[in-house]
Scaffold this active site. Structure first.
Site, short mmCIF file in Angstrom:
data_model
loop_
_atom_site.label_atom_id
_atom_site.label_comp_id
_atom_site.label_asym_id
_atom_site.label_seq_id
_atom_site.Cartn_x
_atom_site.Cartn_y
_atom_site.Cartn_z
N GLU A 194 21.32 -11.10 -17.07
CA GLU A 194 22.14 -10.18 -17.11
C GLU A 194 23.35 -10.30 -16.04
OE1 GLU A 194 19.28 -6.74 -19.26
OE2 GLU A 194 19.97 -6.36 -16.91
N HIS A 252 22.09 1.74 -16.72
CA HIS A 252 21.42 0.52 -17.11
C HIS A 252 20.85 -0.26 -16.10
CE1 HIS A 252 20.10 -2.99 -19.29
NE2 HIS A 252 20.70 -3.58 -18.33
N TYR A 302 23.37 -6.90 -25.42
CA TYR A 302 22.06 -6.04 -25.90
C TYR A 302 21.59 -7.03 -27.13
CZ TYR A 302 22.69 -2.20 -22.91
OH TYR A 302 23.10 -1.38 -21.87
N LYS A 312 27.02 3.89 -17.35
CA LYS A 312 27.64 3.74 -18.67
C LYS A 312 28.74 4.66 -18.82
CE LYS A 312 23.07 2.63 -20.50
NZ LYS A 312 22.07 3.13 -21.66
N ASN A 364 22.35 8.03 -21.54
CA ASN A 364 21.40 8.06 -20.35
C ASN A 364 21.84 7.65 -19.06
OD1 ASN A 364 21.14 5.22 -20.83
ND2 ASN A 364 18.85 5.37 -21.44
#
Length: 147
Positions: A128, A117, A51, A11, A114
């Site tokens: 995905e 992913h 998402y 990310k 975080n």
């Protein structure tokens, strides 16, 4: 255990921290090989589409915003039990709950930033991966030595 593929994303906070190589190295050391990789800056539309399953959740807007703050590294990782192995290496979504030695425990700032992913199932991995990579861009990890 079966050879699988999973989507992994470093990310924007991970790219900003200049730890891309360290993260990829952890995956490779654990037997997960990148078979497709690219860096891009997700548009709001791309992040919203990716998402979309979370659209009704209260954190959706923040998630989209955080994923579009800067570039991301998109990877398809291949290896035995790749989905579960990737999730083990990443650690819990909330870095406060992540096990010692995981990517999120070591590098994540908070539950929103975080760092990584990863797909949560083999089926979602297929979905995905196809969202970001055409099949022709994913190359099995089969290196042949030249004589």
């Amino acid at each position: 255990m079966a050879v699988e593929r999973t989507l992994s994303i470093i990310k924007p906070d991970g790219v900003e921290k200049a730890i891309v190589g360290r993260i990829i190295s952890r995956f490779e050391t654990a037997g997960l090989k990148p078979v497709a990789l690219r860096m891009t800056h997700l548009s709001v539309r791309e992040a919203e589409g990716f998402y979309a399953v979370h659209r009704a959740r209260p954190f959706f807007a923040d998630l989209v915003r955080s994923m579009t703050l800067g570039p991301v590294v998109l990877m398809v990782l291949e290896g035995e039990g790749a989905v579960a192995r990737n999730r083990e290496i990443m650690g819990a979504t909330d870095p406060k709950k992540a096990a010692e030695g995981t990517i999120r425990k070591e590098f994540a700032t908070d539950i929103e930033k975080n760092t990584v992913h990863g797909s949560d199932s083999v089926e979602n991995a297929r979905i995905e991966i196809s969202y970001f990579f055409p099949e022709s861009a994913v190359h099995p990890y089969e290196w042949k030595r030249r004589s």
